[in-house]
Design a protein around this motif. Sequence first.
Motif, mmCIF file in Angstrom:
data_model
loop_
_atom_site.group_PDB
_atom_site.id
_atom_site.type_symbol
_atom_site.label_atom_id
_atom_site.label_comp_id
_atom_site.label_asym_id
_atom_site.label_seq_id
_atom_site.Cartn_x
_atom_site.Cartn_y
_atom_site.Cartn_z
ATOM 1 N N VAL A 183 -10.740 3.693 5.270
ATOM 2 C CA VAL A 183 -9.862 2.551 5.510
ATOM 3 C C VAL A 183 -10.549 1.522 6.405
ATOM 4 C CG1 VAL A 183 -7.739 1.848 6.677
ATOM 5 C CG2 VAL A 183 -7.714 3.801 5.125
ATOM 6 N N ARG A 184 -11.243 1.997 7.411
ATOM 7 C CA ARG A 184 -11.857 1.066 8.369
ATOM 8 C C ARG A 184 -12.943 0.205 7.752
ATOM 9 N NH1 ARG A 184 -14.495 5.877 11.838
ATOM 10 N NH2 ARG A 184 -16.269 6.391 10.521
ATOM 11 N N ASP A 185 -13.441 0.584 6.571
ATOM 12 C CA ASP A 185 -14.480 -0.197 5.905
ATOM 13 C C ASP A 185 -13.919 -1.197 4.907
ATOM 14 O OD1 ASP A 185 -16.374 1.227 7.315
ATOM 15 O OD2 ASP A 185 -16.729 2.688 5.706
ATOM 16 N N VAL A 186 -12.591 -1.238 4.775
ATOM 17 C CA VAL A 186 -11.953 -2.110 3.782
ATOM 18 C C VAL A 186 -11.261 -3.271 4.488
ATOM 19 C CG1 VAL A 186 -10.203 -2.218 1.964
ATOM 20 C CG2 VAL A 186 -11.614 -0.163 2.221
ATOM 21 N N PRO A 187 -11.515 -4.528 4.074
ATOM 22 C CA PRO A 187 -10.842 -5.674 4.688
ATOM 23 C C PRO A 187 -9.325 -5.541 4.570
ATOM 24 C CG PRO A 187 -12.653 -6.404 3.292
ATOM 25 C CD PRO A 187 -12.477 -4.936 3.029
ATOM 26 N N LYS A 188 -8.627 -6.008 5.588
ATOM 27 C CA LYS A 188 -7.177 -5.865 5.623
ATOM 28 C C LYS A 188 -6.516 -6.488 4.404
ATOM 29 C CE LYS A 188 -3.338 -6.129 8.896
ATOM 30 N NZ LYS A 188 -2.935 -6.526 10.274
ATOM 31 N N ALA A 189 -7.085 -7.565 3.899
ATOM 32 C CA ALA A 189 -6.515 -8.247 2.743
ATOM 33 C C ALA A 189 -6.538 -7.384 1.488
ATOM 34 C CB ALA A 189 -7.266 -9.549 2.489
ATOM 35 N N GLU A 190 -7.389 -6.356 1.465
ATOM 36 C CA GLU A 190 -7.514 -5.514 0.280
ATOM 37 C C GLU A 190 -6.675 -4.234 0.363
ATOM 38 O OE1 GLU A 190 -11.595 -4.766 -0.642
ATOM 39 O OE2 GLU A 190 -12.189 -6.871 -0.376
ATOM 40 N N LEU A 191 -5.874 -4.112 1.423
ATOM 41 C CA LEU A 191 -5.064 -2.908 1.573
ATOM 42 C C LEU A 191 -3.820 -2.939 0.685
ATOM 43 C CD1 LEU A 191 -5.231 -2.353 5.447
ATOM 44 C CD2 LEU A 191 -6.619 -1.278 3.660
ATOM 45 N N ALA A 192 -3.350 -4.130 0.332
ATOM 46 C CA ALA A 192 -2.173 -4.242 -0.514
ATOM 47 C C ALA A 192 -2.441 -3.594 -1.866
ATOM 48 C CB ALA A 192 -1.792 -5.706 -0.698
ATOM 49 N N GLY A 193 -1.520 -2.756 -2.305
ATOM 50 C CA GLY A 193 -1.662 -2.105 -3.595
ATOM 51 C C GLY A 193 -2.536 -0.869 -3.594
ATOM 52 N N ALA A 194 -3.102 -0.528 -2.449
ATOM 53 C CA ALA A 194 -4.022 0.609 -2.380
ATOM 54 C C ALA A 194 -3.265 1.923 -2.215
ATOM 55 C CB ALA A 194 -4.993 0.432 -1.217
ATOM 56 N N VAL A 195 -3.884 3.002 -2.688
ATOM 57 C CA VAL A 195 -3.426 4.353 -2.383
ATOM 58 C C VAL A 195 -4.262 4.848 -1.213
ATOM 59 C CG1 VAL A 195 -3.345 6.750 -3.170
ATOM 60 C CG2 VAL A 195 -2.612 4.910 -4.701
ATOM 61 N N VAL A 196 -3.586 5.210 -0.135
ATOM 62 C CA VAL A 196 -4.248 5.608 1.111
ATOM 63 C C VAL A 196 -3.803 7.030 1.455
ATOM 64 C CG1 VAL A 196 -4.638 5.032 3.530
ATOM 65 C CG2 VAL A 196 -4.121 3.208 1.883
ATOM 66 N N SER A 250 0.857 -1.187 0.000
ATOM 67 C CA SER A 250 0.000 0.000 0.000
ATOM 68 C C SER A 250 0.891 1.234 0.000
ATOM 69 C CB SER A 250 -0.918 0.011 1.229
ATOM 70 O OG SER A 250 -0.151 -0.072 2.417
ATOM 71 N N HIS A 251 0.379 2.320 -0.563
ATOM 72 C CA HIS A 251 1.090 3.597 -0.574
ATOM 73 C C HIS A 251 0.378 4.527 0.394
ATOM 74 C CE1 HIS A 251 3.151 1.914 -3.963
ATOM 75 N NE2 HIS A 251 3.882 3.007 -4.109
ATOM 76 N N LEU A 252 1.037 4.814 1.514
ATOM 77 C CA LEU A 252 0.465 5.637 2.579
ATOM 78 C C LEU A 252 0.925 7.072 2.364
ATOM 79 C CD1 LEU A 252 -1.227 5.613 5.162
ATOM 80 C CD2 LEU A 252 0.867 5.111 6.443
ATOM 81 N N VAL A 253 -0.019 7.928 1.940
ATOM 82 C CA VAL A 253 0.310 9.286 1.527
ATOM 83 C C VAL A 253 -0.108 10.293 2.594
ATOM 84 C CG1 VAL A 253 0.097 11.004 -0.307
ATOM 85 C CG2 VAL A 253 -0.153 8.563 -0.852
ATOM 86 N N GLY A 254 0.858 11.030 3.131
ATOM 87 C CA GLY A 254 0.551 12.114 4.051
ATOM 88 C C GLY A 254 0.202 13.377 3.272
ATOM 89 N N VAL A 309 4.644 1.854 1.403
ATOM 90 C CA VAL A 309 5.516 2.873 0.834
ATOM 91 C C VAL A 309 5.075 4.197 1.450
ATOM 92 C CG1 VAL A 309 6.267 4.073 -1.249
ATOM 93 C CG2 VAL A 309 5.798 1.610 -1.333
ATOM 94 N N THR A 310 5.961 4.853 2.185
ATOM 95 C CA THR A 310 5.596 6.115 2.833
ATOM 96 C C THR A 310 5.800 7.268 1.854
ATOM 97 O OG1 THR A 310 7.811 6.301 3.779
ATOM 98 C CG2 THR A 310 6.103 5.285 5.138
ATOM 99 N N VAL A 311 4.749 8.069 1.697
ATOM 100 C CA VAL A 311 4.720 9.152 0.727
ATOM 101 C C VAL A 311 4.286 10.426 1.453
ATOM 102 C CG1 VAL A 311 3.836 9.866 -1.545
ATOM 103 C CG2 VAL A 311 3.907 7.415 -0.941
ATOM 104 N N PHE A 312 4.848 11.556 1.051
ATOM 105 C CA PHE A 312 4.398 12.821 1.629
ATOM 106 C C PHE A 312 4.295 13.840 0.510
ATOM 107 C CE2 PHE A 312 5.294 16.528 4.719
ATOM 108 C CZ PHE A 312 3.947 16.643 5.028
ATOM 109 N N ALA A 313 3.149 14.507 0.401
ATOM 110 C CA ALA A 313 2.914 15.516 -0.631
ATOM 111 C C ALA A 313 3.020 16.898 -0.012
ATOM 112 C CB ALA A 313 1.540 15.315 -1.260
ATOM 113 N N SER A 314 4.087 17.624 -0.354
ATOM 114 C CA SER A 314 4.315 18.947 0.236
ATOM 115 C C SER A 314 5.383 19.678 -0.552
ATOM 116 C CB SER A 314 4.768 18.805 1.689
ATOM 117 O OG SER A 314 5.213 20.040 2.213
ATOM 118 N N GLY A 315 5.292 20.990 -0.578
ATOM 119 C CA GLY A 315 6.350 21.784 -1.179
ATOM 120 C C GLY A 315 7.674 21.610 -0.470
ATOM 121 N N TRP A 316 7.617 21.236 0.813
ATOM 122 C CA TRP A 316 8.846 21.043 1.577
ATOM 123 C C TRP A 316 9.636 19.834 1.098
ATOM 124 C CZ3 TRP A 316 10.230 25.158 3.913
ATOM 125 C CH2 TRP A 316 9.281 26.014 4.490
#
Length: 344
Positions: A222-235, A169-173, A254-261
């Motif tokens: 996220v809480r409505d999605v089964p854990k097995a379906e988190l792989a490959g997701a954009v969060v 999963s791609h965890l985007v801040g 994959v930890t992602v952060f969207a910011s000008g910084w």
Amino acid sequence: MRPEDLLHPTPQGLYCPPADVFIDPVRPVGRALITHGHSDHARAGHGAVLASAATLAIMGLRYGEAFAATTQAAAWGETVTINGVSFSFHPAGHILGSAQIAVRHRGLTIVASGDYKRAADPTAEPFEVVPCEVFITEATFGLPVFRHPDAAGEAAKLLASARLFPDRSHLVGAYSLGKAQRLMALIRAAGWDRPVLVHGAVEKLTRFYEARGLDLGDIRLVRDVPKAELAGAVVICPPGAMKDVWARRFADPVTVFASGWMRVRARARQGGVELPLVISDHADWDELQATIRDTGAGEVWVTHGQEDALVHWCGTQGLKARPLRLVGYGDEGEAEPAMAEGTA
């Protein structure tokens, strides 16, 4: 009249003595004009608030409907007169409902721009140039190193990584108000047609955007999605949630952060960001300069950010300039009680 007699900084914020009103005050005041809904500019507890309709709605969503004693919506370009001083609100392009506030009195026009950007963004009203004698500009990214790349290209990096790592999963801040919805629009335009999973704080504000006519596709908690379906997701989640207990449900994300910084790679490394995306809702160095020129202002007041560099540049252009040294502004907070989502 002197500009300082029409508008000047105080501990509470920018103050207009003839009208007895404040712009984006950092403490409760009797009358407040609010540029936009981010928590470093829009606070609860004022007596009367004048802002765009979207900003008032956002404040109600974040703080509850009783966030001020009275409220009044300002239409774009409409003149509101208070004690002989004219005020008008104009789009700032920062987030939905964000405004510049033009203050006019005795032949003088000062524009307080709040936070702004010039880049195209389907989730915010486009920036409008307002001619003035004095322009008050932010300088969040007021250094030559900050030249934002094309946001669509940054979003494409996220989708390329999702294809490269289909089992992670791609965890985007991304800030819950504005940045998250812009990122959703960008990845939809880039071809992402799968559900976008979100933290509860992001979902609440995204539904607000959708209610105002923005189609962001299939958005799921996220809480409505089964854990097995988190792989490959954009969060997409608030930056603070990335290191919270909430994030532990994602195995090897994959930890992602969207910011000008994220232009500063050392900052990305220090934050443990694997995929930095340089996507900003603020003007970069070139846009700050272009905007100052476009307004035709002969005097520039610079606030919250890299003030000294922009003041120096103004001097090289023959413009009178000074830093305001206002405190209390910066990256918008993500921890308002009304937005807490411990079970998101």
